[in-house]
Scaffold this active site. Structure first.
Site, PDB file in Angstrom:
ATOM      1  N   GLY A   8       9.867  -6.263   1.872  1.00 35.35           N
ATOM      2  CA  GLY A   8       8.488  -5.957   1.508  1.00 35.35           C
ATOM      3  C   GLY A   8       7.940  -4.780   2.284  1.00 35.35           C
ATOM      4  N   GLU A   9       6.619  -4.689   2.333  1.00 35.70           N
ATOM      5  CA  GLU A   9       5.884  -3.634   3.047  1.00 35.70           C
ATOM      6  C   GLU A   9       6.034  -2.252   2.411  1.00 35.70           C
ATOM      7  OE1 GLU A   9       6.917  -3.478   7.202  1.00 35.70           O
ATOM      8  OE2 GLU A   9       6.824  -5.661   7.440  1.00 35.70           O
ATOM      9  N   GLY A  10       6.879  -2.119   1.380  1.00 40.92           N
ATOM     10  CA  GLY A  10       7.181  -0.803   0.823  1.00 40.92           C
ATOM     11  C   GLY A  10       8.487  -0.232   1.331  1.00 40.92           C
TER      12      GLY A  10
END
Length: 376
Positions: A339-341
């Protein structure tokens, strides 16, 4: 109904501002690839991505020098139902680390030469940190098993925040944006939205998220199915033609789904996808949450699809079904689930390397060689 109409009106205005990518620039980019002294289509999907970017930017002289990652952060009331190992405090800690430059996405973005912009679009806690943008109307969503996750006005505000974030970065000279998120419980909201929009049972689109065991996944599936039945959510088949009534029905059902079982980060990411189409900025998708946002944006405004680039095929089961519908072929298959990009950022260096070949390699003409024939 009045607030729903405001959202529909805003989306119609957004749709009127979206123009198709410049196909001639894309064709020029394709011709340039084919003129380079290497095997035709030798860089595969990376060549396709740069052709798409040429069409979005409206020139075969592609520029990817200034990159950003937008991380939408929000909390989800559904965690009250035991669908996550963690509580909202983890959203607070990780978002704080992103703002301080200490999280995984920051480390990877630094390697890729990208700037990171975390945005609080609905966190339960109020953080005041340098580097954290705050664009929220409420502190987390409600428990969607008991009541709709948010009001129409909250949904609209979050969608607007996403569009305006893209506008701000476009005005700031950024050439390409990656999307990311942080929010405990958001694989549950995203799986719920995916289940409804794709017309698939929760069992087929729900995974462990940040690490649930088998019993936890069963609980998550049960919560999604129970909520979908309680709220009588369902997209009633594909559009039957191109009439205005059918289009409006699809938009209304999509928005109702997003408002009832979605998340504020999901709304903001949907807006960021729409903003990419309005301001002609390529948007790189990350994992499940951004994929669901892309699906939602394309159900609302189909023209958005041509401005989106998938980065990787994540581990969550809904991703394959979403990308099949959107006809996306992600470049990276690495079983990513951070996640988080981070997955979106991982695509940046690959695009840079492809762009280096595109810009600097000798052509068949330079070498006085006959070009390869394209028999595709």
């Amino acid at each position: 109904m009045e607030n729903e109409e405001k959202t529909l009106q805003y989306l119609r205005q957004c749709g009127e501002r979206i123009q198709e990518p410049d196909r001639r620039a894309g064709k020029a980019g394709e011709r340039h690839w084919n003129s380079i002294a290497k095997p035709l289509h030798g860089l595969g999907l990376l060549e396709d991505a740069l052709i798409q970017i040429a069409a979005i930017q409206g020139t075969e002289d592609i520029t990817l020098d200034k990159k950003a990652v937008v991380v939408m952060c929000a909390d989800n009331g559904i965690i009250e139902e035991g669908v996550s190992q963690s509580g909202h405090e983890v959203t607070t800690v990780v978002t704080g680390n992103i703002a301080k430059g200490l999280a995984s996405v920051n480390r990877m973005a630094s390697c890729a030469g990208a700037d990171v912009f975390p945005v609080d679009v609905g966190m339960k806690d109020d953080l005041k940190l340098k580097g954290l943008l705050v664009e929220k109307t409420r502190n987390g969503t409600r428990n969607f098993l008991k009541e709709p996750a948010m009001k129409d006005e909250d949904m609209l505000a979050a969608i607007r925040a996403g569009v305006e974030m893209t506008e701000m970065l476009s005005d700031g000279g950024y050439h390409i944006l990656a999307l990311g998120e942080m929010g405990i419980g958001n694989t549950t909201t995203s799986s719920a939205v995916a289940s409804v929009l794709l017309g698939l049972p929760a069992e087929e689109v729900t995974g462990p998220g940040a690490g649930l065991d088998k019993e936890g996944v069963r609980r998550k599936i049960a919560v999604i199915n129970q909520a979908a039945a309680a709220w009588k959510l369902g997209i009633h088949g594909p559009l039957s033609g191109d009439g205005e009534k059918d289009t409006q029905l699809m938009m209304q059902e999509t928005l109702r789904t997003l408002r009832t079982v979605g998340g504020l980060d999901l709304c903001a990411l949907t807006g960021a996808c729409i903003g990419g189409a309005i301001y002609r900025v390529p948007i790189v998708l990350d994992g499940l949450i951004t994929a669901v946002a892309a699906l939602t944006a394309c159900r609302l405004l189909p023209g958005v699809r041509d401005f989106l680039l998938p980065s990787h095929l994540g581990k969550e089961p809904a991703m394959a079904a979403i990308y099949e519908e959107l006809k996306f072929c992600p470049v990276i298959h690495a079983r990513l689930a951070l996640g988080e990009g981070t997955g979106a950022v991982a695509l940046f260096p690959l695009l840079d390397m492809a762009c280096q070949v595109y810009r600097e390699n000798a052509t068949f003409g330079d070498l006085e060689m006959d070009a390869y024939e394209d028999y595709r």
